[in-house]
Design an enzyme around this catalytic site. Structure first.
Site, mmCIF file in Angstrom:
data_model
loop_
_atom_site.group_PDB
_atom_site.id
_atom_site.type_symbol
_atom_site.label_atom_id
_atom_site.label_comp_id
_atom_site.label_asym_id
_atom_site.label_seq_id
_atom_site.Cartn_x
_atom_site.Cartn_y
_atom_site.Cartn_z
ATOM 1 N N GLY A 46 -4.045 12.391 2.933
ATOM 2 C CA GLY A 46 -2.759 12.683 2.310
ATOM 3 C C GLY A 46 -2.973 13.150 0.886
ATOM 4 N N GLN A 51 -0.971 14.706 -7.954
ATOM 5 C CA GLN A 51 -2.420 14.472 -8.048
ATOM 6 C C GLN A 51 -3.192 15.744 -8.395
ATOM 7 O OE1 GLN A 51 -2.305 12.302 -4.066
ATOM 8 N NE2 GLN A 51 -4.054 11.319 -5.047
ATOM 9 N N CYS A 94 -7.523 6.114 -2.281
ATOM 10 C CA CYS A 94 -6.737 7.152 -2.959
ATOM 11 C C CYS A 94 -7.696 8.145 -3.583
ATOM 12 C CB CYS A 94 -5.857 6.522 -4.040
ATOM 13 S SG CYS A 94 -4.810 7.718 -4.895
ATOM 14 N N LEU A 95 -7.393 9.432 -3.433
ATOM 15 C CA LEU A 95 -8.269 10.453 -3.998
ATOM 16 C C LEU A 95 -8.265 10.397 -5.527
ATOM 17 C CD1 LEU A 95 -7.482 13.412 -1.574
ATOM 18 C CD2 LEU A 95 -9.502 11.929 -1.599
ATOM 19 N N HIS A 136 2.566 5.538 0.650
ATOM 20 C CA HIS A 136 1.546 5.719 -0.399
ATOM 21 C C HIS A 136 1.830 7.014 -1.177
ATOM 22 C CE1 HIS A 136 -2.881 5.803 -1.717
ATOM 23 N NE2 HIS A 136 -2.475 7.039 -1.962
ATOM 24 N N GLU A 137 2.122 8.095 -0.450
ATOM 25 C CA GLU A 137 2.385 9.382 -1.125
ATOM 26 C C GLU A 137 3.691 9.332 -1.895
ATOM 27 O OE1 GLU A 137 -0.068 11.084 -1.307
ATOM 28 O OE2 GLU A 137 -1.174 10.456 0.466
ATOM 29 N N HIS A 140 3.314 7.885 -5.248
ATOM 30 C CA HIS A 140 2.785 8.819 -6.257
ATOM 31 C C HIS A 140 3.928 9.562 -6.949
ATOM 32 C CE1 HIS A 140 -1.583 8.664 -5.924
ATOM 33 N NE2 HIS A 140 -1.541 8.790 -4.606
#
Ligand code: GNR
Ligand code: NI
Length: 172
Positions: A46, A51, A94-95, A136-137, A140
């Site tokens: 994702g 990000q 998480c990236l 999660h997204e 952000h």
């Protein structure tokens, strides 16, 4: 298509509240293509636009596993309509927090309303990993990271290590 640079925590740009997209047009579709390419290259399942430094309410997700064909899920201006009382716990990564993982408990099922790539309103009800990933997204988009759901002690250990990592990387 382009691979975009990922913002790594701690960074004030990850704390920004993302703004609503007026219309899903060519600009937004191109950004979503670049986000997918960036996510696949990472690799991740994702990615939110914030990000990659674009604080707009745009999310891409793909849970398909390698030999299977891609199944991209593109969500613009997602809004939660319903969350289940039932909870589910998954180990999240998480990236923007590379190489750190922790269990996070969230509602097991979620119903979201969003704009698709054709600017059409859609509703999706999901459970399992997709429900977790959407939440999660969507976090952000509010400037929230998965480490904000764990203890302050664990969070600070992770953020301190990342800060040190970034400092060393900058010095070379
Ligand atoms: O690649 C990712 N894996 C992941 C695993 C469990 C729960 C959420 C995620 S999303 C993450 C990519 C990312 O940072 N998205 O914002
Ligand atoms: Ni993330």
């Amino acid at each position: 298509m382009a691979i975009l640079p990922l913002i790594i925590a701690p960074d004030p740009r990850l704390k920004v509240i993302s703004t609503f997209v007026k219309k899903v047009d060519g600009r937004v579709r191109t950004l979503m293509e670049d986000m997918l390419e960036t996510m696949y290259a990472a690799p991740g399942i994702g990615l939110s636009a914030v990000q990659v430094g674009v604080p707009e309410r745009i999310i891409v997700i793909d849970l398909a596993k390698d030999p299977d064909p891609p199944e991209p899920v593109l969500l613009v201006n997602p809004e939660i309509i319903k969350l289940s009382d039932e909870l589910a716990t998954y180990e999240e990564g998480c990236l923007s927090l590379p190489e750190y993982y922790a269990d996070v408990t969230r509602p097991a099922e979620v119903t979201v309303r969003y704009l698709d790539q054709d600017n059409e309103i859609q509703t999706m009800q999901t459970d399992g990993m997709l429900a977790t990933c959407i939440q999660h997204e969507m976090d952000h988009l509010e400037g929230i990271l998965f480490v904000d759901h764990i203890s302050a002690l664990k969070r600070n250990i992770i953020l301190r290590k990342l800060k040190k990592f970034k400092r060393e990387e900058a010095v070379g």
